[in-house]
Design an enzyme around this catalytic site. Structure first.
Site: not given
Ligand code: NAD
Length: 308
Positions: A64-65, A95, A170, A241
């Site tokens: 999740l975000p 994260t 992380k 340096k």
């Molecule tokens: P994203 O926004 O693409 O995906 C998040 C998903 O969660 C979406 O599909 C959204 O609809 C869903 N979501 C949000 N709130 C929700 C809820 N209340 N109920 C159900 N679903 C819900 O984000 P992402 O890039 O896939 O990142 C996800 C996690 O991974 C984050 O914590 C991010 O920091 C971490 N991360 C991302 C990357 C990257 O490069 N994108 C790399 C490593 C880690």
């Protein structure tokens, strides 16, 4: 294994597909139902709420975000805790906040449900191809039990320590990455303004020890982590340096170097400790002192293993 997956975005979509590909039964949920379509076409089942995902699964994964969404999905109405029963495992791959996951783990423990934090690194391409680092915090016995599920999503799955440790690792990883990004931007703009074309400049830096990643592969394990600064592999006076010359160039060409100047002050402070002829990584000890006499050392054998 019966696995549940909530959050099928850039990262979760790829990871969930790999869980399915590894032969596990998969139940999925996302705010956006369309995000589940490719998984449902390949045999996954849909659940309308996180609680329903938890009821159908031995292990629930979330991607999740951030902390707000993790807290709501884990503890909120129709959340994972509500649908879990004793013996199940909840793993957050997001994260997120170490403090939050520690508090979530306590709430889940009251119901006999184990919690791991397992943030990942490797981006959406790594999520799709299964080339992810997975940094796991929680009970080691639970980690061993669910490792097959984690092996399905990453090629470098490692146990870091008690719950919250994966998130701490992380966050430190990403903070280093973005600190580096700032100094890289400073040095690339200075290099170009001082007259070098971007392509050969970038290539030269990529071919140097920084670009080859030797700091993490051997320099830090051999010097800072081992507490070994004498004899120097690159003396502090020489590092001082070089950074001084880079900053002279920056003044000549009018390029602000915020992080470069901080690095210079660190090296100057270390010189003033009388450390000129020690290895330049000795300057990292200044921050150990400021952090409250924290010591970041690794036993020699472990440092050698890191170098592998
Ligand atoms: P994203 O926004 O693409 O995906 C998040 C998903 O969660 C979406 O599909 C959204 O609809 C869903 N979501 C949000 N709130 C929700 C809820 N209340 N109920 C159900 N679903 C819900 O984000 P992402 O890039 O896939 O990142 C996800 C996690 O991974 C984050 O914590 C991010 O920091 C971490 N991360 C991302 C990357 C990257 O490069 N994108 C790399 C490593 C880690």
């Amino acid at each position: 294994m019966n696995i549940g997956f909530i959050g099928l975005g850039n990262m979760g979509g790829g990871m969930a597909a790999n869980v399915l590909r590894a032969g596990h039964d998969l139940t999925v949920h996302d705010l956006r139902r369309e995000a589940a379509t490719p998984l449902l076409e390949n045999g996954a089942s849909w659940a309308d709420t996180p609680a329903e995902v938890a009821a159908a699964s031995e292990v629930v994964l979330t991607s999740l975000p951030g902390p707000r969404e993790v807290e709501a999905i884990a503890l909120g109405d129709s959340g994972v805790l509500e649908g879990s029963t004793s013996g199940k495992v909840y793993i957050d791959l997001s994260t997120s906040s170490p403090t939050l996951i520690r508090s979530i783990a306590e709430d889940f423990a009251a119901k006999g449900v184990s919690v791991l934090d397992a943030p990942v690194s490797g981006g959406p391409v790594g999520a799709r191809t299964g080339r992810l680092a997975v940094m796991v915090g929680g009970d080691r016995e639970v980690y061993e039990r669910v490792k097959p599920a984690l092996d399905a999503i990453g090629d470098k799955v490692s146990y870091i320590g008690p719950v919250g440790s994966g998130s701490i690792a992380k966050l430190m990883h990403n903070c280093i990455g973005y600190g580096l990004q700032t100094i890289v931007a400073e040095c690339l703009t200075l290099g170009v303004k001082a007259g070098v074309d971007p392509e050969p400049l970038f290539e030269a830096i990529s071919n140097g020890s920084v670009g080859r990643g030797s700091s993490f592969a051997n320099t830090y394990p051999n010097t800072f982590l081992a507490g070994n600064f004498d004899p120097p592999s690159f003396a502090l006076r020489l590092a001082h340096k070089d950074v001084s010359l880079a900053l002279e160039l920056a003044r000549e060409y009018g390029v602000p170097m915020s992080v470069g100047n901080i690095a210079h002050q660190e090296l100057t402070s270390a010189l003033n400790r009388g450390w000129a002829d020690l290895d330049s990584r000795v300057a990292m000890k200044l921050q150990e002192e400021r952090a409250g006499n924290v010591e970041v050392r690794i036993e020699k054998a472990d440092a050698d293993a890191l170098e592998a």
